[in-house]
Scaffold this active site. Structure first.
Site, PDB file in Angstrom:
ATOM      1  N   HIS A   1     -49.802   3.876  57.074  1.00  0.00           N
ATOM      2  CA  HIS A   1     -49.191   5.048  57.699  1.00  0.00           C
ATOM      3  C   HIS A   1     -50.317   5.792  58.425  1.00  0.00           C
ATOM      4  CE1 HIS A   1     -47.320   9.057  57.861  1.00  0.00           C
ATOM      5  NE2 HIS A   1     -46.161   8.494  57.559  1.00  0.00           N
TER       6      HIS A   1
ATOM      7  N   ASP B   1     -52.936   4.963  48.902  1.00  0.00           N
ATOM      8  CA  ASP B   1     -51.893   5.850  49.397  1.00  0.00           C
ATOM      9  C   ASP B   1     -50.631   5.512  48.598  1.00  0.00           C
ATOM     10  OD1 ASP B   1     -49.717   6.906  50.677  1.00  0.00           O
ATOM     11  OD2 ASP B   1     -50.306   6.284  52.693  1.00  0.00           O
TER      12      ASP B   1
ATOM     13  N   GLN C   1     -45.312   5.993  48.869  1.00  0.00           N
ATOM     14  CA  GLN C   1     -44.080   5.233  48.645  1.00  0.00           C
ATOM     15  C   GLN C   1     -44.100   4.506  47.306  1.00  0.00           C
ATOM     16  OE1 GLN C   1     -41.522   5.582  50.544  1.00  0.00           O
ATOM     17  NE2 GLN C   1     -42.472   6.499  52.352  1.00  0.00           N
TER      18      GLN C   1
ATOM     19  N   LYS D   1     -41.130  13.197  48.245  1.00  0.00           N
ATOM     20  CA  LYS D   1     -40.516  11.864  48.320  1.00  0.00           C
ATOM     21  C   LYS D   1     -40.028  11.395  46.952  1.00  0.00           C
ATOM     22  CE  LYS D   1     -43.463  10.376  52.168  1.00  0.00           C
ATOM     23  NZ  LYS D   1     -42.548  10.302  53.308  1.00  0.00           N
TER      24      LYS D   1
ATOM     25  N   CYS E   1     -44.532   6.133  61.924  1.00  0.00           N
ATOM     26  CA  CYS E   1     -45.962   6.503  61.815  1.00  0.00           C
ATOM     27  C   CYS E   1     -46.822   5.294  61.461  1.00  0.00           C
ATOM     28  CB  CYS E   1     -46.190   7.618  60.793  1.00  0.00           C
ATOM     29  SG  CYS E   1     -45.301   9.116  61.178  1.00  0.00           S
TER      30      CYS E   1
HETATM   31  N1  PLP Z   1     -48.180   7.399  53.496  1.00  0.00           N
HETATM   32  C1  PLP Z   1     -47.011   6.759  53.484  1.00  0.00           C
HETATM   33  C2  PLP Z   1     -46.982   5.319  53.075  1.00  0.00           C
HETATM   34  C3  PLP Z   1     -45.843   7.435  53.849  1.00  0.00           C
HETATM   35  O1  PLP Z   1     -44.678   6.797  53.839  1.00  0.00           O
HETATM   36  C4  PLP Z   1     -45.926   8.789  54.227  1.00  0.00           C
HETATM   37  C5  PLP Z   1     -44.722   9.523  54.669  1.00  0.00           C
HETATM   38  O2  PLP Z   1     -43.764   8.946  55.115  1.00  0.00           O
HETATM   39  C6  PLP Z   1     -47.168   9.411  54.197  1.00  0.00           C
HETATM   40  C7  PLP Z   1     -48.274   8.692  53.835  1.00  0.00           C
HETATM   41  C8  PLP Z   1     -47.316  10.850  54.562  1.00  0.00           C
HETATM   42  O3  PLP Z   1     -46.680  11.648  53.641  1.00  0.00           O
HETATM   43  P1  PLP Z   1     -46.614  13.230  53.874  1.00  0.00           P
HETATM   44  O4  PLP Z   1     -45.957  13.414  55.201  1.00  0.00           O
HETATM   45  O5  PLP Z   1     -45.810  13.734  52.732  1.00  0.00           O
HETATM   46  O6  PLP Z   1     -48.016  13.709  53.898  1.00  0.00           O
END
Ligand code: PLP
Length: 419
Positions: A136, A213, A216, A239, A377
């Site tokens: 992401h 990260d 998910q 989430k 993203c």
């Molecule tokens: N990393 C992953 C794999 C994500 O799916 C997301 C959000 O969709 C993020 C990071 C970013 O999360 P946040 O917008 O809550 O910072």
């Protein structure tokens, strides 16, 4: 012979009482455009159970005060509630100590904190930072900014045609120049669950720390940071049934003690003179200013909800829904499923020949079916699969086989529109 649907239905019934769960989510009762809501966008943000909404209201009605700074009843109560959530997070991810848990705004801020503080302490020109093609942007752009500031170099692990990390290539990318590995646990665009234990083993064998990260992963998998052995784990409360505005950064052992502060301000200091400041011990050192107290407090209700249902049951349930959706959607003419790894979380990404994903999402919305369309993203990943965008349905504990059927029916109408 039982059909997939019958087998799936039986499996779902054994695992979770979805209908009871749905009753806890008031928003699932709304009727967008006069149709029952079919919410298949939980990878973007989950819906919230009444328990979380009630905790938020209770906080403002009965518990609100600023933390760590008062001796009065409400300040002490708010501080206690805030710290209870930290303990709940520790338990949820099986961290060894509450001091390994820092609250941020979201996953993005957690990654930025590490990129900034770790970068300042340990990354120099010519050093390498290993990420992957499936990151992401939240776990890519902060590292790029660090690389620009320091002259470090980004190396990206490729993914296979099924959407798995190429572990051999990962092994080859690790070198004496690698300062940190920053990889996603579960891909938001493909659903792939990466073999994080193996990744950590490989990196640690070269003395390289690993940030995962977990945006998910935390909502869908039982997490044990001690078993995985990662150095840092970033995830977002919103989430995983919690409110927006709450991010978590876990750092193993003494990592937080070894990092310089990320932001300066109140609450993160020990003593301040005009000339100089000494800093508080972690986690306070990394929580400058008034945090999102109310949402952190309410987040505990989300954690307890997931613990009560059980992450293993959530995972099994999503697996069954994903299996059914993959069979039904994947069989449609012109559909290409992007991300076919054997280990997947509840994410179905696909394209449909001759139809832009945004058009798919717009038509589905007319049926009350909420999915996401776009690059999610993950533009480098979209480029890897030769598509600028996909349509993505994502599942959570409150989704049912009826939701999957509604998705399939609505997709048939997309075919009718585009012939
Ligand atoms: N990393 C992953 C794999 C994500 O799916 C997301 C959000 O969709 C993020 C990071 C970013 O999360 P946040 O917008 O809550 O910072």
């Amino acid at each position: 012979m039982t059909t997939v649907t019958e087998r799936t239905q039986a499996g779902v019934m054994n695992a979770l009482d979805v209908h009871r769960i749905r009753a806890d989510f008031p928003i699932l009762g709304i009727r967008p455009r006069g149709k029952p809501l079919v919410y298949l966008d939980s990878a973007a943000t989950s819906q919230k159970p009444r328990q979380v909404i009630d905790a938020l209201r209770r906080y403002y009605e009965e518990e609100n005060g600023n933390i760590h700074r008062g001796v009065h009843y409400l300040s002490e109560l708010a501080t206690a509630r805030y710290d209870e959530t930290r303990e709940a997070v520790r338990r949820f991810i099986n961290a060894a100590d509450v001091r390994e848990v820092v609250f941020t705004r979201n996953t993005t801020e957690s990654v930025n904190l590490v990129a900034s503080s770790f970068g300042q302490a340990f990354v120099r020109s010519g050093d390498e930072i290993v990420v992957s093609i499936m990151e992401h942007h939240s776990n890519l752009v902060p590292w790029q900014l660090l690389a620009e500031r320091t002259g470090a170099v980004i190396r990206a692990v490729p993914v296979t045609d099924r959407g798995e990390l190429d572990l051999e290539a990962f092994g080859r990318l690790l070198s004496h120049r690698t300062r940190i590995v920053a990889l996603t646990w579960v891909s938001n665009a493909l659903g792939t669950v990466n073999p994080v234990r193996r990744i950590v083993e490989m990196a640690h064998a070269r003395g390289v720390p690993v940030l995962l990260d977990g945006a998910q992963a935390a909502p869908h998998l039982a997490i044990d940071v001690q078993a995985v052995g990662c150095d840092f784990l970033a995830f977002s409360g919103h989430k995983m049934l919690g409110p927006t505005g709450v991010g978590i950064l876990y750092a193993r052992g003494d990592w937080f003690d070894r990092l310089p502060p990320y932001q300066g301000g109140g609450d993160m200091i020990e003593t301040v003179t005009i000339e100089r400041t000494t800093f508080a011990r972690p986690p306070s050192r990394f929580e400058a200013g008034t945090p999102d107290i109310a949402n952190v407090v309410a987040f505990r209700a989300a954690i307890e909800y997931l613990e009560q249902v059980g992450l293993d049951a959530v995972q099994r349930h999503e697996h069954l829904l994903l299996g059914e959706a993959t069979v039904r959607v994947g069989a449609m003419p012109g559909v290409r499923v992007i991300g076919t790894a054997p280990e997947k979380a509840g994410v179905l990404s696909f394209t449909m020949e001759g139809v832009h994903p945004h058009d798919i999402a717009t038509i589905l919305d007319q049926h009350g079916v909420a999915i996401r369309a776009g690059h999610h993203c993950t533009q480098p990943l979209m480029a890897r699969f030769g598509c600028g965008a996909t349509a993505r349905a994502s599942f959570y504990l409150y989704n049912t086989l009826d939701d999957v059927a509604a998705l399939a029916t609505a997709l048939e109408s997309v075919h009718q529109v585009f012939g």
